[in-house]
Design an enzyme around this catalytic site. Structure first.
Site, short mmCIF file in Angstrom:
data_model
loop_
_atom_site.label_atom_id
_atom_site.label_comp_id
_atom_site.label_asym_id
_atom_site.label_seq_id
_atom_site.Cartn_x
_atom_site.Cartn_y
_atom_site.Cartn_z
N GLU A 60 -98.93 8.49 33.67
CA GLU A 60 -97.82 7.50 33.63
C GLU A 60 -97.78 6.59 32.55
OE1 GLU A 60 -97.06 6.28 37.54
OE2 GLU A 60 -96.66 8.28 38.18
N GLU A 89 -97.52 14.90 40.49
CA GLU A 89 -97.40 14.02 41.55
C GLU A 89 -96.06 14.20 42.15
OE1 GLU A 89 -98.45 9.85 41.01
OE2 GLU A 89 -100.00 10.42 39.64
O1 AHR Z 1 -100.14 8.51 43.86
C1 AHR Z 1 -100.25 7.13 43.74
C2 AHR Z 1 -99.62 6.58 42.59
O2 AHR Z 1 -98.31 7.12 42.13
C3 AHR Z 1 -100.60 7.15 41.34
O3 AHR Z 1 -101.66 6.54 40.88
C4 AHR Z 1 -99.44 6.97 40.16
O4 AHR Z 1 -99.82 7.75 39.27
C5 AHR Z 1 -98.20 6.91 40.60
O5 AHR Z 1 -97.32 5.92 40.34
#
Ligand code: AHR
Length: 512
Positions: free
Chosen positions: A180, A311
């Site tokens: 991210e 994710e």
């Molecule tokens: O999964 C929780 C968080 O969500 C992670 O650390 C991040 O990459 C995303 O914003």
């Protein structure tokens, strides 16, 4: 619609026309140093009364082995971009104490580090996906981590690994170049990150025989310009072969919630409208994959670069009385249907989606496993069961499913939400068909029109519950659990399958 009536849906499946392979890696997982995912979840320490190996909970390992967990991403997430790997190697009592500023601002004792993670992967039979630090780390630090993990000779990092008790190098399958970068990973612009990613990725060397699959930190939701920037600059250099490119994959993050970011909705308390909004937002994954894949296609028509959805999953408000920074949430039948819908989408884009990682495996967000902080009791969530019911799709060839009849819909947020989702695959002499009835109240019947091969046997399982809110607890661990499905009958074209309201059904076929 009544079972067997004229408006029954028919799913036409040509069992002899296999499509692209569904990589088992789309059933991947994610374990961050966040809340009770690592500490208390995967890792309890060697002195715990909970049976463990090297501090790793064996009940968690056993449960995940049943999912044939293909890969595990670690150490973050946001945590990855403030993680310095040297803090987590060497004698545990001498390891640095640091602060986990993203997640609860708690002190991290680094007792779970590289060796513990690689041991966890070995116990799970999962391939490691390590996420490196671009946001606050150095090129040298990243480069040396990979050398430490994978080099066999007496190089400085290989020697350090040996001094820390591990002789043989490990196999490192996947490596993330930051996380991210547009947000917690450094708040960068796309050009800024793209330049850095080229530089960092250069020094992630292949020391072992198996090349490391490098993954660039990709887009948030529908930021197609980010994907374009990466594809333009990262994917094409170094020749046509994927392993000669700077990176082999780029990520996409997208979470499902029923409310706005500030108030995402409750995990167990929701009404029908919030349920349908959730399903609509879960299905948005299809639009996002299509959009990012289209950008990637224009730079990489051979589809050698993987879209890595590392994710995804539901993100609800935390459970009352828990640390807001720990992201602990319950998991109901609704979450299970979110998972089944995502897998249908990933199967449909099997030629581009090379991997996906649900966030996160234990005690965080859409978890597979919840553990009780006081008693240690372990509960398998409804989402766990979808992963287990889908193991037959791992590395199978996707099959197109053509629908005859009108898929019932419902208007949600100004657009039509399809209330039925499906996908299918074939692997040698078996096929697996996934069927989700997203209608909260109405049962459906689906005819499976099975063509091209002879079906010699079938079995079916159903995952449902009295309500969409039903969830598993230590007192009622099997409130939502799959059972053999008796609502399947022979039909002149194949099979006829009853789908209870709010249910997930899998049908396995034996073929000759
Ligand atoms: O999964 C929780 C968080 O969500 C992670 O650390 C991040 O990459 C995303 O914003």
């Amino acid at each position: 619609m009544t079972p067997g009536s004229a408006d029954t849906l028919t799913a036409v499946i040509n069992l002899d026309l296999p499509g692209p392979t569904i990589s088992r890696h789309i059933y991947g997982h994610f374990a961050e140093h966040l809340g009770r995912c690592i500490y208390g979840g995967f890792y309890v320490g060697e002195d715990s009364e909970i049976p463990n190996e090297g501090g790793i909970r064996l009940d968690v390992v056993d449960a995940l082995r049943a999912l044939r967990i293909p890969n595990l991403r670690w150490p973050g997430g946001c945590f990855a971009d403030e993680y310095h790997w040297r803090d987590g190697v060497g004698p545990r009592e001498e390891r640095a104490r640091t602060v986990n500023s993203h997640w609860g601002d708690v002190v991290e004792d680094n007792s779970f580090g590289t060796h513990e993670f690689m041991q966890l992967c070995e116990l799970l039979g999962a391939e490691p996906y390590i996420n490196g630090n671009v946001g606050s780390g150095t090129v040298r630090e990243m480069s040396e981590w990979v050398e430490y993990l994978t080099r066999a000779d007496d190089s400085p990092m290989a020697a350090l690994r040996r001094a820390n008790g591990r002789d043989e190098p490990w196999q490192l399958s996947f490596f993330g170049i930051g996380n991210e970068a547009w947000g917690c990973g450094g708040n960068m612009t796309a050009p800024q990150y793209t330049h850095l990613a080229r530089q960092y990725a250069t020094y992630v060397r292949n020391h072992g025989e198996k090349p490391v699959y490098k993954i660039a930190a990709g887009a948030n939701v529908d930021d197609y310009a980010w994907t374009e920037s990466l594809m333009k600059s990262l994917s094409g250099l170094g020749g046509a072969h994927a392993q000669h490119k700077h990176v082999q994959g780029l990520s996409l993050h997208y979470y499902t919630h029923s409310g706005p970011w500030e108030d995402k909705g409750e995990a167990t308390r929701f009404d029908d409208e919030q349920y349908y909004v959730t399903m609509k937002r879960a299905q948005r994954m299809g639009e996002l994959v299509r959009g990012h894949a289209a950008v990637m296609d224009s730079y990489d028509p051979e589809r050698t670069v993987g879209l890595i959805i590392d994710e995804w999953g539901t993100w609800w408000n935390v459970e009352e009385g828990t640390n807001p920074g720990f992201l602990y949430q319950q998991n109901t039948l609704r979450d299970a249907l979110v998972a089944s819908v995502h897998f249908d989408i990933f199967h449909a884009f099997a030629d581009r989606v090379a991997m996906a990682n649900i966030a996160q495996t234990v005690n965080v967000l859409q978890a597979m496993i919840l553990t009780d902080p006081d008693t240690g009791a372990l509960v398998l969530t409804p989402s766990y069961h979808v992963f287990e019911m889908n193991t037959g799709h791992h590395d199978a060839a996707s099959l197109d499913v053509g629908i005859k009849g009108e898929i019932p819909t419902r208007e949600v947020e100004g657009a039509e939400l399809p209330l039925f989702s499906t996908s299918a695959s074939v692997n040698g002499d078996t096929a697996l068909i996934s069927l989700s009835n997203l209608d909260a109240e109405t049962a459906r019947t689906v005819v499976l029109d099975l063509r091209g091969r002879t079906v010699t046997g079938h079995s079916a399982r159903v995952l449902t519950a009295p309500t969409l809110h039903t969830h598993n607890t230590p007192e009622q661990p099997d409130a939502v659990a799959p059972v053999a499905h008796t609502g399947v009958r022979e039909h002149s074209n194949g099979l006829e399958v009853d789908l209870p309201a709010h249910s997930y059904v899998t049908v396995q076929l034996q073929l000759v």
